[in-house]
Write a protein that holds these residues in place. Structure first.
Motif, mmCIF file in Angstrom:
data_model
loop_
_atom_site.group_PDB
_atom_site.id
_atom_site.type_symbol
_atom_site.label_atom_id
_atom_site.label_comp_id
_atom_site.label_asym_id
_atom_site.label_seq_id
_atom_site.Cartn_x
_atom_site.Cartn_y
_atom_site.Cartn_z
ATOM 1 N N PRO A 784 -3.553 -5.162 -52.348
ATOM 2 C CA PRO A 784 -3.118 -4.225 -53.396
ATOM 3 C C PRO A 784 -2.411 -4.960 -54.534
ATOM 4 N N LYS A 785 -2.397 -4.309 -55.684
ATOM 5 C CA LYS A 785 -1.781 -4.929 -56.864
ATOM 6 C C LYS A 785 -0.261 -5.013 -56.676
ATOM 7 N N MET A 786 0.274 -6.206 -56.950
ATOM 8 C CA MET A 786 1.720 -6.407 -56.769
ATOM 9 C C MET A 786 2.504 -5.744 -57.889
ATOM 10 N N ASN A 787 3.731 -5.376 -57.553
ATOM 11 C CA ASN A 787 4.652 -4.816 -58.546
ATOM 12 C C ASN A 787 4.929 -5.868 -59.623
ATOM 13 N N PRO A 788 4.920 -5.466 -60.909
ATOM 14 C CA PRO A 788 5.162 -6.450 -61.988
ATOM 15 C C PRO A 788 6.493 -7.204 -61.851
ATOM 16 N N ILE A 789 7.489 -6.547 -61.256
ATOM 17 C CA ILE A 789 8.789 -7.216 -61.086
ATOM 18 C C ILE A 789 8.653 -8.406 -60.147
ATOM 19 N N LEU A 790 7.894 -8.208 -59.051
ATOM 20 C CA LEU A 790 7.686 -9.302 -58.090
ATOM 21 C C LEU A 790 6.884 -10.427 -58.728
ATOM 22 N N VAL A 791 5.932 -10.049 -59.594
ATOM 23 C CA VAL A 791 5.143 -11.075 -60.301
ATOM 24 C C VAL A 791 6.046 -11.886 -61.230
ATOM 25 N N ALA A 792 6.964 -11.184 -61.918
ATOM 26 C CA ALA A 792 7.886 -11.863 -62.840
ATOM 27 C C ALA A 792 8.792 -12.836 -62.099
ATOM 28 N N PHE A 793 9.100 -12.541 -60.843
ATOM 29 C CA PHE A 793 9.937 -13.425 -60.040
ATOM 30 C C PHE A 793 9.137 -14.529 -59.344
ATOM 31 N N GLY A 794 7.857 -14.664 -59.714
ATOM 32 C CA GLY A 794 7.054 -15.758 -59.153
ATOM 33 C C GLY A 794 6.302 -15.359 -57.903
ATOM 34 N N ASN A 795 5.788 -14.099 -57.869
ATOM 35 C CA ASN A 795 5.000 -13.593 -56.731
ATOM 36 C C ASN A 795 5.734 -13.722 -55.404
ATOM 37 N N ILE A 796 7.027 -13.397 -55.404
ATOM 38 C CA ILE A 796 7.781 -13.469 -54.155
ATOM 39 C C ILE A 796 7.557 -12.189 -53.355
ATOM 40 N N SER A 797 7.905 -12.227 -52.093
ATOM 41 C CA SER A 797 7.741 -11.058 -51.231
ATOM 42 C C SER A 797 8.830 -10.036 -51.546
ATOM 43 N N PRO A 798 8.587 -8.763 -51.204
ATOM 44 C CA PRO A 798 9.607 -7.730 -51.481
ATOM 45 C C PRO A 798 10.940 -8.015 -50.781
ATOM 46 N N SER A 799 10.899 -8.554 -49.576
ATOM 47 C CA SER A 799 12.156 -8.843 -48.864
ATOM 48 C C SER A 799 12.938 -9.946 -49.568
ATOM 49 N N ARG A 800 12.213 -10.952 -50.059
ATOM 50 C CA ARG A 800 12.898 -12.020 -50.784
ATOM 51 C C ARG A 800 13.493 -11.503 -52.096
ATOM 52 N N TYR A 801 12.843 -10.509 -52.706
ATOM 53 C CA TYR A 801 13.369 -9.936 -53.946
ATOM 54 C C TYR A 801 14.713 -9.257 -53.701
ATOM 55 N N VAL A 802 14.829 -8.538 -52.582
ATOM 56 C CA VAL A 802 16.112 -7.901 -52.250
ATOM 57 C C VAL A 802 17.203 -8.963 -52.104
ATOM 58 N N LEU A 803 16.857 -10.096 -51.461
ATOM 59 C CA LEU A 803 17.833 -11.177 -51.289
ATOM 60 C C LEU A 803 18.232 -11.773 -52.642
ATOM 61 N N GLU A 804 17.264 -11.925 -53.552
ATOM 62 C CA GLU A 804 17.563 -12.465 -54.878
ATOM 63 C C GLU A 804 18.507 -11.550 -55.647
ATOM 64 N N VAL A 805 18.295 -10.235 -55.507
ATOM 65 C CA VAL A 805 19.175 -9.284 -56.192
ATOM 66 C C VAL A 805 20.593 -9.385 -55.639
ATOM 67 N N MET A 806 20.718 -9.513 -54.324
ATOM 68 C CA MET A 806 22.051 -9.597 -53.714
ATOM 69 C C MET A 806 22.741 -10.914 -54.061
ATOM 70 N N LYS A 807 21.972 -11.965 -54.223
ATOM 71 C CA LYS A 807 22.559 -13.265 -54.600
ATOM 72 C C LYS A 807 23.140 -13.212 -56.008
ATOM 73 N N LYS A 808 22.555 -12.365 -56.862
ATOM 74 C CA LYS A 808 23.009 -12.309 -58.252
ATOM 75 C C LYS A 808 24.254 -11.438 -58.438
ATOM 76 N N VAL A 809 24.629 -10.686 -57.397
ATOM 77 C CA VAL A 809 25.875 -9.900 -57.478
ATOM 78 C C VAL A 809 27.040 -10.869 -57.399
ATOM 79 N N ARG A 810 27.973 -10.722 -58.317
ATOM 80 C CA ARG A 810 29.136 -11.602 -58.344
ATOM 81 C C ARG A 810 29.902 -11.491 -57.027
ATOM 82 N N SER A 811 30.333 -12.638 -56.511
ATOM 83 C CA SER A 811 30.964 -12.680 -55.191
ATOM 84 C C SER A 811 32.164 -11.757 -55.096
ATOM 85 N N SER A 812 32.970 -11.689 -56.167
ATOM 86 C CA SER A 812 34.178 -10.856 -56.131
ATOM 87 C C SER A 812 33.848 -9.366 -56.166
#
Length: 937
Positions: A784-812
């Motif tokens: 199936p066609k991938m979500n454009p957001i996942l394509v923009a992140f370099g064709n990563i898997s949906p689970s890895r995308y969730v991890l990338e979003v959480m990594k970008k949240v400021r630690s504090s």
């Protein structure tokens, strides 16, 4: 659709003329291994300026956002500096490059004190909201919030050996906190007024506090350790005992068995000043103590070591024995010398500053000298040195930063005709600045200036003063050419005539006077001519004159009076033409448009009115500011004008459409005046916060509907962030609470996590449907066609995308963002966390999020049978993975320590080998020289 009028945005360009703001303190810092005591950090509105006191120049600017700096604290290693702001935020800047990577948000109001621990790993902040928060700098998160004080926190101190914290407050209490159990175990009530400062002396065995009187109270601290023999952890638990003993108090306020630290009052050190303590500071080793009040005197005390005190007591005892022996009486008792506080803390010297002291910092250098930096209340920084080893030392002033700013508020500004020079005048000096470099070109002493202008040709300037005089200065020589008595009261306003041949002035003596420029022979030199003004006409009025303006065609003269009206006169005959009335309070400022068609007036009643100059009709009355309108000026060759108000804002308006275009926010106090450059590209404004701000016209267009929408969004976001603090389930309100604060950033971070989880659900459903379709067809179908957001992140898997979003949240902000998450998203996150742990992806971050979610949603998770298997699997995988990572870390640590030992041993060998080679080379040269001498002989 009709044509819309295009407006261009004005943006902040620079802040100058402020040396040090009054809200923040001063602190010594070290830059790139430079010598100690050479650089000082001061707050400058929302920025932090690092000054080189030797060269008297700015070397680094730590740029803030919009809130004023309230406290500075350099880190123990000297590489970073923690900056507290008025909104309760804290940012940590690197002194190497001036960048900030760590920021904390936990307080609801201004940060009043910051302190690092000895290692620089923890940071404790106190605020006017009465809370104390301990932050973990390494993990970039808040540890806990300590509640207990009833007024603003004034000082915090770490007791490193016992992991204790001492805090003082304006509620007159000093509280002791156990950071292991996060509770207050003792409150000292020995002060009758606010406790403004405190320091630790004698290797943390003595506490010295300063309050609203002339006493510095000294308290001895004794640690009593009691070991629990049964059921005690490996470490000995230190229990506390605090005893407050006042001369006029009886009894103890707690049971003795509940205490572990004994704190007993041993006396007082009397200051010369009678007012409250403002700063109480020691050097790094607590050998020298410095304090000051609300006056200009800094008092310095020396803290004697135990050996010095013993020697002093021995000398006293000898004197007492000698005195007893000289009396030659039989029944004389054996002399006893009592040890007093005055034997341990002695007055060293006084330093008299040039003005009242706002803040100070001190530093000991290896040669025994003490360097002192003073931030004064008149926008000045002074540094002194004091030789503490001398018998009667005196403070020697080493530098004084005054050139880059005014001592008092700037009350008048003007642009030169070529847009290059800016004139600013205050109560004691007039300065001319280069607009592009922001450097001072000329500084000249003057009387209290109220209005100013450049004479045509930009070679002279004219000032109108509070005493009613006109002062003319020559810019080339920087000298005062002439002082003319113009009015009997204050000279409030001055305007250059459009034909550039003279000026008109209005004063508090109810007159408007007309002056012509004249060149007369200079009596001093006898050769050259100098500029002067000649009085030609006087217009007598019934009220004090507040503002005067010529119409650009020089046909009319507008005069604002104290009776809240504006009178219009013909310039040639001085006959009355119009009276503009409608304001409820006096008109403080006015200006006439370039085509002499409109006049705009700004009043103390907070309104701006636009009038027609043909019939004197009021076109529109607009509520402009939340306080008095102090200054108003049209942009040249347009019907746009700017207003400045006491509400700290500058606003731009359209006089044709009667619309508010934009608001320029930046000043932190009342804005006194502004000036628009002749080409309209720049605005300069001055304020009670001692700063002058430069604003520049950009090429970015302003769309009014978008501006209004952005203002509404900002108001909504602000109300959203203030909408109540989140409650952690299962946690009761007590002395310790979570450190974070709900902000718009945490809400947005939670929304991003929810969106990422929803995207993961959608993509997982797609993949499952694709898998079912493949099984039904019995062959491999195209994916199936991938979500454009996942394509923009370099064709990563949906689970890895969730991890990338959480990594970008400021630690504090991570915990607060997870706290906002609704429970339906938690099962998906637990499932994702299990996969991350198995793959070894960001295990530390995943464990932190996992433990927080388990603690917050414990009841719902344990009551859900579907999640029990996932939790059990998570427990097994997490423990094994954390052990594996711990083993890797232990192995790496051991390897690094081995390499360190190897390098140290090699360096030692190389050092000795190098020394031997140098010795052989020296001996060879000496022998060669001796042979040469013998040959010559």
């Amino acid at each position: 659709m009709g044509l819309t009028k295009q407006y261009l945005r004005y943006a902040a360009s620079a802040v100058f003329a402020v040396i040090g703001s009054q809200k923040a303190n001063i602190a010594f810092v070290t830059l790139k291994g430079g010598e100690k005591g050479r650089y000082v950090a001061v707050g400058a509105c929302e920025h932090v300026f690092i000054w080189d006191v030797r060269k008297a120049e700015k070397v680094l600017i730590l740029e803030g956002k919009k809130h004023e700096v309230t406290y500075l604290c350099p880190s123990p290693d000297g590489v970073h500096i923690a900056v507290g702001y008025e909104d309760g935020g804290v940012r940590i800047f690197s002194l190497l490059n001036g960048e900030s990577n760590i920021s904390f948000s936990g307080h609801k109001s201004a940060v009043s004190v910051i302190r690092y621990d000895a290692l620089g790993a923890r940071l404790v902040t106190g605020s006017r909201d009465t809370d104390v928060i301990v932050w973990d700098i390494i993990n970039e998160c808040g540890l806990y919030r300590l509640k207990g004080h009833k007024d603003a926190v004034t000082q915090v101190l770490f007791l490193e050996n016992k992991n204790l914290l001492i805090t003082s407050s304006k509620d007159s209490f000093v509280k002791w906190w156990d950071l292991d159990t996060q509770h207050c175990f003792k409150t000292m009530v020995g002060h009758r007024s606010e406790v403004w400062g405190m320091v630790l002396l004698n290797e943390e065995n003595r506490l010295l506090t300063g309050s609203a009187d002339s006493e510095l109270r000294a308290w001895d601290i004794q640690y009593i350790e009691e070991c629990k023999e049964v059921g005690e952890p490996q470490e000995k638990k230190v229990r506390t005992l605090l005893m407050d003993e006042e001369e006029d108090e009886e009894g103890l306020d707690e049971e003795p068995e509940e205490r572990i630290v004994s704190c007993k009052k041993v006396g007082s050190v009397l200051r010369e000043a009678r007012d409250r303590v403002v700063s109480l500071v020691t050097d790094a080793k607590a050998n020298v103590l410095a304090c000051h009040g609300l006056d200009a005197t800094l008092e310095i005390f020396t803290v004697l070591s135990e050996e010095q005190v013993k020697k002093k007591m021995e000398r006293k005892l000898k004197k007492a024995k000698k005195k007893a022996n000289s009396q030659e009486e039989e029944d004389v008792p054996k002399p006893v010398v009592e040890r007093k506080l005055s034997d341990e803390i002695q007055k060293l010297a006084n330093i008299k500053a040039s003005s009242k002291i706002r803040s100070m910092d001190c530093l000991m250098v290896p040669n025994g000298e003490m360097k002192v930096a003073l931030l004064l209340q008149n926008n000045t920084v002074e540094t002194y040195t004091l030789k503490t080893k001398e018998k009667n030392p005196t403070g020697t002033q080493t530098s004084r930063l005054t050139l880059s700013g005014h001592r008092t508020d700037v009350r008048t500004l003007a642009f030169s005709s070529d847009n290059i020079a800016i004139l600013s005048a205050s109560g004691e000096t007039v300065k001319v600045w280069n607009r592009s470099t922001l450097q001072v070109i000329r500084t000249m002493g003057c009387e209290y200036a109220l209005c100013s202008l450049f004479v045509p040709g930009d070679r002279q300037i004219i000032l109108g003063t509070k005493s009613g005089k006109i002062q003319i200065f020559d810019l080339a020589s920087g000298s005062l050419l002439e002082t003319t008595d113009a009015h009997n009261g204050a000279l409030w306003s001055m305007c250059l005539s459009p034909d550039q041949r003279g000026i008109v002035t209005g004063g508090a003596d109810k007159t408007v006077k007309f002056w012509d420029f004249e060149l007369i022979k200079n009596q001093d030199t006898g050769m050259s001519k100098k500029l002067t003004v000649k009085h030609t006409r006087t217009l007598q009025l019934d009220e004090d004159v507040l503002c005067v303006r010529y119409s650009p065609d020089q046909r009319l003269l507008a005069v604002s009076l104290l009776d809240c009206t504006v009178k219009i006169f013909y310039t040639d005959t001085l006959k009355f033409f119009l009276s503009l009335y409608g304001h409820k309070l006096p008109v403080l400022c006015l200006d006439i448009s370039h085509d002499s068609a409109l006049i705009a007036t700004g009043s103390a009643d907070r309104n701006v009115k636009i009038w027609g100059l043909d019939f004197g009709d009021c076109h529109r009355s607009m509520f402009a500011h939340d306080d008095s309108v102090m200054f108003l000026q049209f942009v040249p060759k347009t019907h746009l004008f700017f207003t400045a108000g006491k509400d700290k804002r500058i606003k731009q308006w359209d006089a044709d459409k009667f619309e508010h275009i934009q608001t320029l926010e930046g000043h932190h106090r009342e804005v006194w005046c502004l000036a628009v450059s002749p080409n309209g590209d720049h605005i300069v404004s001055s304020s009670h916060d001692k700063s002058i701000r430069l604003w520049e016209r950009t090429r970015e267009p302003i769309i009014l509907e978008e501006e209004k929408e952005m203002e509404r969004e900002a108001e909504y976001e602000e109300s959203l962030a203030k909408g109540g603090e989140p409650v952690v389930p299962g946690e009761t309100k007590g002395e310790a609470e979570p450190a974070g604060k709900k902000t718009i950033e945490t809400v947005k971070a939670a929304e991003r996590i929810m969106e990422a989880v929803e995207l993961y659900r959608e993509e997982s459903k797609k993949l499952e449907e694709h898998r079912d379709a493949c099984e039904a067809e019995g062959k491999e179908l195209p994916p199936p066609k991938m979500n454009p957001i996942l394509v923009a992140f370099g064709n990563i898997s949906p689970s890895r995308y969730v991890l990338e979003v959480m990594k970008k949240v400021r630690s504090s902000e991570l915990e607060l963002s997870l706290l906002v998450l609704p429970f339906p998203y938690v099962p998906d996150l637990l499932q994702l966390f299990n996969g991350y742990v198995q793959q070894g992806l960001e295990v530390e971050l995943v464990c932190r999020c996992l433990f927080f979610l388990l603690r917050v949603n414990f009841g719902q998770i344990t009551s859900n049978q579907m999640l029990l298997s996932a939790i059990d699997e998570l427990r097994t995988n997490t423990i094994s993975k954390v052990r594996e990572i711990r083993d890797v870390l232990g192995f790496n640590s051991a390897g690094l320590q081995f390499l360190q030992r190897e390098m140290e041993s090699k360096e030692d060998v190389m050092f000795f080998a190098d020394a031997t080679e140098r010795f052989i080379e020296k001996r060879r040269k000496r022998k060669k020289r001796e042979r040469a001498v013998l040959t010559i002989t």
